[in-house]
Write an enzyme that holds these catalytic residues in place. Structure first.
Site, mmCIF file in Angstrom:
data_model
loop_
_atom_site.group_PDB
_atom_site.id
_atom_site.type_symbol
_atom_site.label_atom_id
_atom_site.label_comp_id
_atom_site.label_asym_id
_atom_site.label_seq_id
_atom_site.Cartn_x
_atom_site.Cartn_y
_atom_site.Cartn_z
ATOM 1 N N CYS A 359 0.724 -1.164 0.007
ATOM 2 C CA CYS A 359 0.029 0.081 0.007
ATOM 3 C C CYS A 359 0.883 1.466 -0.081
ATOM 4 O O CYS A 359 0.593 2.280 -0.945
ATOM 5 C CB CYS A 359 -1.134 0.114 1.004
ATOM 6 S SG CYS A 359 -0.778 -1.090 2.631
ATOM 7 N N ARG A 388 7.181 -11.079 5.064
ATOM 8 C CA ARG A 388 6.750 -11.182 6.416
ATOM 9 C C ARG A 388 7.684 -12.321 7.263
ATOM 10 O O ARG A 388 7.585 -13.294 6.946
ATOM 11 C CB ARG A 388 5.220 -11.388 6.773
ATOM 12 C CG ARG A 388 4.540 -10.022 6.173
ATOM 13 C CD ARG A 388 2.954 -10.222 6.001
ATOM 14 N NE ARG A 388 2.703 -9.189 5.186
ATOM 15 C CZ ARG A 388 1.251 -9.086 4.983
ATOM 16 N NH1 ARG A 388 0.434 -9.873 5.578
ATOM 17 N NH2 ARG A 388 0.747 -8.224 4.203
ATOM 18 N N GLN A 406 0.978 -10.758 -3.584
ATOM 19 C CA GLN A 406 -0.432 -10.665 -3.527
ATOM 20 C C GLN A 406 -0.917 -10.196 -4.822
ATOM 21 O O GLN A 406 -0.263 -9.545 -5.688
ATOM 22 C CB GLN A 406 -0.564 -9.586 -2.401
ATOM 23 C CG GLN A 406 -0.145 -9.809 -1.015
ATOM 24 C CD GLN A 406 -0.322 -8.762 0.034
ATOM 25 O OE1 GLN A 406 -0.083 -7.687 -0.332
ATOM 26 N NE2 GLN A 406 -1.325 -8.908 1.247
ATOM 27 N N ASP A 408 -2.755 -8.100 -5.568
ATOM 28 C CA ASP A 408 -3.018 -6.716 -4.669
ATOM 29 C C ASP A 408 -3.569 -5.717 -5.774
ATOM 30 O O ASP A 408 -3.372 -5.541 -6.760
ATOM 31 C CB ASP A 408 -1.721 -6.287 -3.842
ATOM 32 C CG ASP A 408 -2.123 -5.591 -2.835
ATOM 33 O OD1 ASP A 408 -3.347 -5.537 -2.273
ATOM 34 O OD2 ASP A 408 -1.117 -5.213 -2.077
ATOM 35 N N HIS A 410 -5.128 -1.408 -4.986
ATOM 36 C CA HIS A 410 -5.680 -0.215 -3.801
ATOM 37 C C HIS A 410 -6.500 0.603 -4.744
ATOM 38 O O HIS A 410 -6.002 1.032 -5.788
ATOM 39 C CB HIS A 410 -4.558 0.434 -3.184
ATOM 40 C CG HIS A 410 -3.526 -0.445 -2.272
ATOM 41 N ND1 HIS A 410 -2.694 -1.139 -2.836
ATOM 42 C CD2 HIS A 410 -4.070 -0.715 -1.105
ATOM 43 C CE1 HIS A 410 -2.078 -2.157 -2.027
ATOM 44 N NE2 HIS A 410 -3.200 -1.684 -0.854
ATOM 45 N N LYS A 493 -14.529 -5.009 6.753
ATOM 46 C CA LYS A 493 -13.446 -5.867 5.505
ATOM 47 C C LYS A 493 -14.442 -7.044 5.420
ATOM 48 O O LYS A 493 -15.451 -7.474 6.356
ATOM 49 C CB LYS A 493 -12.164 -6.061 6.156
ATOM 50 C CG LYS A 493 -12.131 -6.737 7.362
ATOM 51 C CD LYS A 493 -10.776 -7.439 7.583
ATOM 52 C CE LYS A 493 -10.613 -8.422 8.941
ATOM 53 N NZ LYS A 493 -9.491 -9.043 9.031
ATOM 54 N N HIS A 539 -8.330 -1.661 0.218
ATOM 55 C CA HIS A 539 -7.393 -2.504 -0.415
ATOM 56 C C HIS A 539 -7.980 -4.077 -0.644
ATOM 57 O O HIS A 539 -8.999 -4.238 0.129
ATOM 58 C CB HIS A 539 -6.544 -2.963 0.980
ATOM 59 C CG HIS A 539 -5.951 -1.946 1.880
ATOM 60 N ND1 HIS A 539 -4.523 -1.529 2.028
ATOM 61 C CD2 HIS A 539 -6.483 -1.145 2.703
ATOM 62 C CE1 HIS A 539 -4.570 -0.605 2.870
ATOM 63 N NE2 HIS A 539 -5.551 -0.073 3.228
#
Length: 675
Positions: A359, A388, A406, A408, A410, A493, A539
């Site tokens: 992000c 991570r 991911q 991913d 945004h 979420k 997200h």
RNA sequence: GCCACCAUGGCUUAGCGGUAUAGCACCUCAUUGGUAAUGAGGAGGUCGCGAGUUCAAUUCUCGCUGGUGGCUCCA
């Protein structure tokens, strides 16, 4: 003698004398072979020994029903504790519930108990079951309980916690053994003959890492020998589709201890699956108006100080990287590791971090130029790799790793656009899950806890965002649950959760509304009123990570991928060496048509070659010999063994391309059945 | 991270205080074979890594690395 009226399951009413037990009524209804383990009295679960003194309704709880299995498991946990305490008198039983896949019991003072010790305990359990001990419910006062469990601090803690002052509770007694419990239980240990202890592990008292470590023993129980056997066989079968086993057998991925724990190496076959999936997802992203972006794997510590990731999530991050000149200077100055860490936390020195999230980078793309309301919604997508630091013991196959990519994105939106955009994210999930035939997943909508003040943003905004999430979840047409308190502090979420072959749940995707980061990074856009406004971020990573998603997919398909996803789509096999040229010629032709082909022109027999290639689960095997060579045809053998002889090569290519294009679930280009 | 268990050629695996089995895969030769194993031969392992005990360790002890099950299910 006074009589009572009992309503039976079919609605009939029978009269019995008071003092009759629930078990006797069940026998009266269903006969001696009732197959029940306890009874419902006015829809409440009770023991067979319960004495009926008022009018009520009674039904049996079948050993096969969900409630019945639960009772059996719970009783088996007691039997386990009885056996353990007989063999290990020092052991202190703590809690032992029924769980979704059997039961367990946690013991204190049972250190160094291992899997090799399970056999003896299981033997003792069988012995106790054969003894046909009656399981009795006994009401006790608080004082009696305190005395009965005087030597077991864990039970005393439960008594102190669960009971109001002066209240009594119940124990269940079987032979010499008794345990604090509300019940109900089966009426005799004889019902528990078919138990199997499966594993030993550790657990913390009350799930708290700061409290005592206990030894946990897991087991299974079934109503019959056959049922237990079937259960064990099903577990064995499930293990065969474990993605870690298939990943190795099918050469999909590799984890190397020299590279590092939880770091996935995508081998060529696995990489194909990932690429095909990413392309598939990308097509839909384009359709939905996303912009693809690329960002680096690291970023400055300051970036993560602003985002709040550092040092807040320090425990789950790889340590930061420090520029080499600075590092040398610090080292010359005699700076220790902890000094270094403190300096970084305080912001006195800077460094770089492997990104734990995408992000902040995407936010910087947003803020790289002034934005107007006409630009919104802006959707930045990236298959972004993040790192991570997961705990060593948590790492597992492809489902829990330390580096992952991911899917991913945004979305930067106005307040009014939240609902439509959340819905758009959900649609993508729906399309892709449907294409893959994945229907066995659950959806969790995380809402804020109304009693907590930890959430950022105004409550009317939250109400709207939560409503948008509910509506979006509804549109999926699968079961979803609302979970208050499960929202992130920055917004509500939606999570997608699936189970793996051994019943573990994994969160795949997530869609999160975020009011926080736009604030932290002071994002804005110029509205139609000419004023600056703050956008809201969404997200979303609908499949979580490519690693976990592929791991789950391997298990979903048990390694037998549909043609469009299959690492190799057709294996061409020659009858004899003289067909090698023809095989290679058609391979070239198929590759030119975009089909993933492998050729086996070795001199092994046809039976042998088929046997070997089957192990890799190609969608199709193409057999070529004299006949095919003369006619320019191929013989097809589908994965299920079905065959189709002498098919014109061109027509096969057209068909398989169509099957790939349409993403057909099961390879099916076969005309004749011939299993 | 913590507890228990595990680690033998690419894979599955036997074994044990005296440097090691077997099957599949692989290679070679013969065979040219039509839809789940043709036959014969061969090569391949410092028994995860590092220390210790011992005349001797793959085997025993300790440490490390990696893997598996679990650490959320609440009398």
């Amino acid at each position: 003698m006074p009589m009572i009226q009992v309503t039976l399951p079919d609605g009939e009413v029978n009269e019995y004398s008071t003092g009759i037990t629930a078990g006797e009524v069940v026998i009266d209804i269903f006969g001696r072979k009732h197959g029940c383990v306890a009874a419902f009295i006015d829809d409440e679960q009770r023991d067979f020994s319960t004495i009926i003194s008022n009018n009520c309704s009674i039904d049996g709880i079948s050993a096969e029903s969900e409630e019945g299995i639960h009772v059996m498991r719970h009783s088996a946990a007691h039997l386990l504790a009885q056996a353990v305490v007989m063999l290990y008198p020092e052991a202190k039983p703590t809690i032992g519930p029924a769980i979704e896949r059997g039961f367990y019991y946690d013991f204190a003072n049972l250190e160094s108990f291992g899997e090799t010790d399970l056999k003896a305990v299981q033997k003792k359990m069988h012995e106790l079951a054969r003894n046909n001990l009656t399981i009795e419910r006994v009401e006790c006062s608080e004082d009696e309980l305190t005395e009965l469990f005087a030597t077991n601090p864990y039970k005393l803690e439960i008594i102190a916690d669960k009971l109001e002052d002066g209240d009594g509770s119940t124990i269940y007694r079987q032979g010499e053994w008794y345990d604090l419990c509300l019940g109900p239980h089966v009426h005799s240990t004889a019902k528990l003959m078919h138990v199997r202890l499966t594993s030993v592990s550790s657990a913390f008292w009350r799930g708290d890492q700061n409290r005592e470590q206990l030894t946990r023993i897991y087991g299974l129980v079934e109503a019959s020998k056959e049922a237990l056997k079937l259960k064990m066989a099903a577990l064995e079968e499930a293990k065969k589709r474990d993605h870690r086993k298939l990943g190795k057998d099918l050469q999909l991925f590799h984890v190397d201890e020299d590279v590092g724990q939880g770091l996935i190496l995508w081998t060529p076959r696995g990489a194909i699956i990932r690429t095909v999936l990413q392309n598939f997802i990308s097509e839909h992203l384009t359709r939905q108006g996303y912009h693809q972006v690329y960002t680096p794997h690291i970023g400055k510590l300051d970036l993560y100080r602003i985002s709040g990731h550092f040092p807040y999530y320090q425990d789950s991050q790889y340590p930061p990287l420090v520029e080499k000149d600075l590092m040398k200077k610090l080292s010359d100055d005699g700076c220790s590791c902890s000094d270094l860490s403190n300096l970084m936390v305080s912001g006195d020195i800077d460094g770089y971090m492997l990104k734990p999230m995408n992000c902040p980078h995407h936010i910087k793309i947003y803020s790289s130029q002034p934005r107007s309301y006409r630009d919104l919604p802006l959707r930045f997508a990236e298959f972004g790799t993040v790192y991570r630091w997961e705990q060593t013991g948590e790492i597992s196959g492809m489902t829990r790793v330390r580096g992952f990519t991911q899917d991913d994105a945004h979305l930067f939106v106005t307040e009014d656009q939240i609902a439509a955009e959340v819905l758009g994210c959900i649609e993508l999930v729906q399309i892709i899950f449907a294409a893959l035939g994945m229907s066995d997943y659950r959806v969790r909508v995380g809402l804020r806890d109304p009693d907590s003040s930890k959430y950022v943003g105004e409550s009317q905004r939250w109400d709207r965002a939560e409503e948008a999430c509910r509506k979006a979840a509804d549109s999926l047409g699968v079961n979803w649950s609302e979970e208050p308190g499960e929202a992130a502090f920055y917004g509500p979420k939606i999570d997608f959760i699936v189970k793996d072959v051994i019943g573990r749940e994994w969160q795949l995707g997530t869609v999160q509304v975020d009011y926080n980061l736009p604030e932290r990074f002071e994002l804005n856009y110029k509205g139609s009123d000419g004023e600056l406004h703050r956008p809201v971020m969404i997200h979303r990573a609908p499949f979580g990570s490519m690693e976990r998603f592929c791991g789950v997919l391997i298990e979903h398909f048990a390694g037998k991928f549909p043609t469009w996803l299959s690492p190799t789509q057709a294996h061409i096999i020659t009858i004899s060496e003289k067909h090698a040229d023809y095989a290679n010629k058609i391979a070239t032709k198929m590759r030119n048509a975009g089909i993933r082909v492998e050729v086996d022109d070795s001199d092994a027999t046809i039976g042998k070659k088929i046997r070997n290639h089957r192990k890799m689960y190609p969608a199709y095997m193409i057999i070529v010999g004299d006949g095919e060579m003369e006619n320019g045809t191929v013989s097809i053998r589908a994965r299920n063994g079905n065959q189709s002889a002498d098919v014109a090569l061109d027509s096969f290519i057209t068909d398989i391309c169509e099957e790939i294009e349409k993403k057909v679930a099961v390879p099916s280009l076969v005309l004749e059945e011939n299993c």
